[in-house]
Design a protein around this motif. Sequence first.
Motif, PDB file in Angstrom:
ATOM      1  N   SER A  47       0.841  -1.188   0.000  1.00 32.95           N
ATOM      2  CA  SER A  47       0.000   0.000   0.000  1.00 32.95           C
ATOM      3  C   SER A  47       0.881   1.245   0.000  1.00 32.95           C
ATOM      4  O   SER A  47       2.034   1.207   0.407  1.00 32.95           O
ATOM      5  CB  SER A  47      -0.931  -0.014   1.215  1.00 32.95           C
ATOM      6  N   ARG A  72      -3.348   3.092   0.889  1.00 31.65           N
ATOM      7  CA  ARG A  72      -4.275   2.490  -0.057  1.00 31.65           C
ATOM      8  C   ARG A  72      -3.500   1.609  -1.031  1.00 31.65           C
ATOM      9  O   ARG A  72      -2.369   1.913  -1.410  1.00 31.65           O
ATOM     10  CB  ARG A  72      -5.000   3.562  -0.884  1.00 31.65           C
ATOM     11  N   CYS A  73      -4.139   0.535  -1.435  1.00 28.61           N
ATOM     12  CA  CYS A  73      -3.555  -0.312  -2.463  1.00 28.61           C
ATOM     13  C   CYS A  73      -3.652   0.451  -3.775  1.00 28.61           C
ATOM     14  O   CYS A  73      -4.652   1.094  -4.062  1.00 28.61           O
ATOM     15  CB  CYS A  73      -4.317  -1.630  -2.578  1.00 28.61           C
ATOM     16  N   ALA A  86      -7.217  -4.525  -1.585  1.00 24.92           N
ATOM     17  CA  ALA A  86      -6.744  -4.711  -0.208  1.00 24.92           C
ATOM     18  C   ALA A  86      -7.074  -6.125   0.245  1.00 24.92           C
ATOM     19  O   ALA A  86      -8.201  -6.588   0.082  1.00 24.92           O
ATOM     20  CB  ALA A  86      -7.411  -3.692   0.706  1.00 24.92           C
ATOM     21  N   THR A  87      -6.090  -6.817   0.788  1.00 19.05           N
ATOM     22  CA  THR A  87      -6.312  -8.163   1.305  1.00 19.05           C
ATOM     23  C   THR A  87      -6.307  -8.182   2.833  1.00 19.05           C
ATOM     24  O   THR A  87      -6.686  -9.163   3.438  1.00 19.05           O
ATOM     25  CB  THR A  87      -5.244  -9.145   0.778  1.00 19.05           C
ATOM     26  N   ASN A  88      -5.876  -7.087   3.434  1.00 20.10           N
ATOM     27  CA  ASN A  88      -5.876  -6.951   4.893  1.00 20.10           C
ATOM     28  C   ASN A  88      -6.094  -5.475   5.200  1.00 20.10           C
ATOM     29  O   ASN A  88      -5.328  -4.628   4.748  1.00 20.10           O
ATOM     30  CB  ASN A  88      -4.546  -7.450   5.463  1.00 20.10           C
ATOM     31  N   VAL A  89      -7.155  -5.169   5.920  1.00 14.45           N
ATOM     32  CA  VAL A  89      -7.466  -3.770   6.245  1.00 14.45           C
ATOM     33  C   VAL A  89      -7.583  -3.583   7.752  1.00 14.45           C
ATOM     34  O   VAL A  89      -7.868  -4.518   8.486  1.00 14.45           O
ATOM     35  CB  VAL A  89      -8.781  -3.296   5.567  1.00 14.45           C
ATOM     36  N   GLU A 112     -10.409   3.677   6.582  1.00 12.50           N
ATOM     37  CA  GLU A 112      -9.875   2.345   6.324  1.00 12.50           C
ATOM     38  C   GLU A 112      -8.430   2.456   5.848  1.00 12.50           C
ATOM     39  O   GLU A 112      -8.113   3.254   4.979  1.00 12.50           O
ATOM     40  CB  GLU A 112     -10.727   1.681   5.236  1.00 12.50           C
ATOM     41  N   GLU A 113      -7.551   1.664   6.465  1.00  7.77           N
ATOM     42  CA  GLU A 113      -6.142   1.601   6.058  1.00  7.77           C
ATOM     43  C   GLU A 113      -5.907   0.250   5.403  1.00  7.77           C
ATOM     44  O   GLU A 113      -6.277  -0.785   5.955  1.00  7.77           O
ATOM     45  CB  GLU A 113      -5.223   1.708   7.282  1.00  7.77           C
ATOM     46  N   HIS A 114      -5.324   0.249   4.235  1.00 10.02           N
ATOM     47  CA  HIS A 114      -4.980  -0.996   3.544  1.00 10.02           C
ATOM     48  C   HIS A 114      -3.606  -1.444   4.037  1.00 10.02           C
ATOM     49  O   HIS A 114      -2.615  -0.778   3.789  1.00 10.02           O
ATOM     50  CB  HIS A 114      -4.966  -0.798   2.043  1.00 10.02           C
ATOM     51  N   ARG A 115      -3.557  -2.551   4.727  1.00  6.96           N
ATOM     52  CA  ARG A 115      -2.296  -3.038   5.296  1.00  6.96           C
ATOM     53  C   ARG A 115      -1.544  -3.951   4.329  1.00  6.96           C
ATOM     54  O   ARG A 115      -0.330  -3.949   4.293  1.00  6.96           O
ATOM     55  CB  ARG A 115      -2.559  -3.742   6.610  1.00  6.96           C
ATOM     56  N   CYS A 117      -1.832  -5.833   0.193  1.00  2.71           N
ATOM     57  CA  CYS A 117      -2.486  -5.776  -1.111  1.00  2.71           C
ATOM     58  C   CYS A 117      -2.222  -7.057  -1.890  1.00  2.71           C
ATOM     59  O   CYS A 117      -1.224  -7.736  -1.654  1.00  2.71           O
ATOM     60  CB  CYS A 117      -1.961  -4.596  -1.920  1.00  2.71           C
TER      61      CYS A 117
END
Length: 177
Positions: A47, A72-73, A86-89, A112-115, A117
Motif C-alpha cells: 500500500s 491504499r492499495c 486490499a487483502t488486509n485492512v 480504512e487503512e490498507h495493510r 495488497c
Amino acid sequence: MKTFAAALVLITLWNATATDGRGCLKTRKEQGHLQKVKETEMPCNASARQLVPLPVPEGYDSVVPSVTIARRCSGSLCSEKKWCVATNVSTRYVKVVLKSGDAAKCDYVRVEEHRECGCQCIVGKEQCREYEEFDEDKCECRCPEYSMTSCLARGNAWNWHSPSCSCVSLVDGSIYK
C-alpha cells in the motif's frame, strides 16, 4: 504518492486516447510521455500513502478536514483479468469537526487503512451460471471438467455443447448434464 499520480496520469491519458483517439496526443513529446507512463511498472504488492476523502456522516453537511492521508492499495491491473485490492485492512479514527448549517461538533470518523495488497479477479463466481464453476487462476467461469469428460465417454451419439455445459444426443436432441 508517485504511484497514485502515475496511475492517475495513465488513466487520464488512456481516457483521452480511448474516447476519440484521433488527434489528441499528436506531438512527439506527448507520445513519449504516454509511452513512459505505460512502461512504468506499478506492482500490486504494497500500500502507498494517498490523500483520501473523509466520509461525511448522515445529518451533517461537511467535515473539516475533508481529506486525510491513508494507506491504499494502488498499482495497475495485475493482469488483464485481475486488479489490485486490499487483502488486509484495519480501521483508524480521525478527529474532525462535523458541520451542519451554523452548528459544529467535534467527533471522529472512520478511515480504512490498507495493510496488505494482492491481485484479485475482476469478476467472481457470482458471475457464473449455476452449472459452471469458477477458475480462480484464469478468472473465468467454465464447465466442470468432469461434465465434458463424461459426455465424451458416452460415445459417438453424443456431442458436447460448451455454452450450456451439457451433452446433447445426436439421435433425439435430448440433453444430459
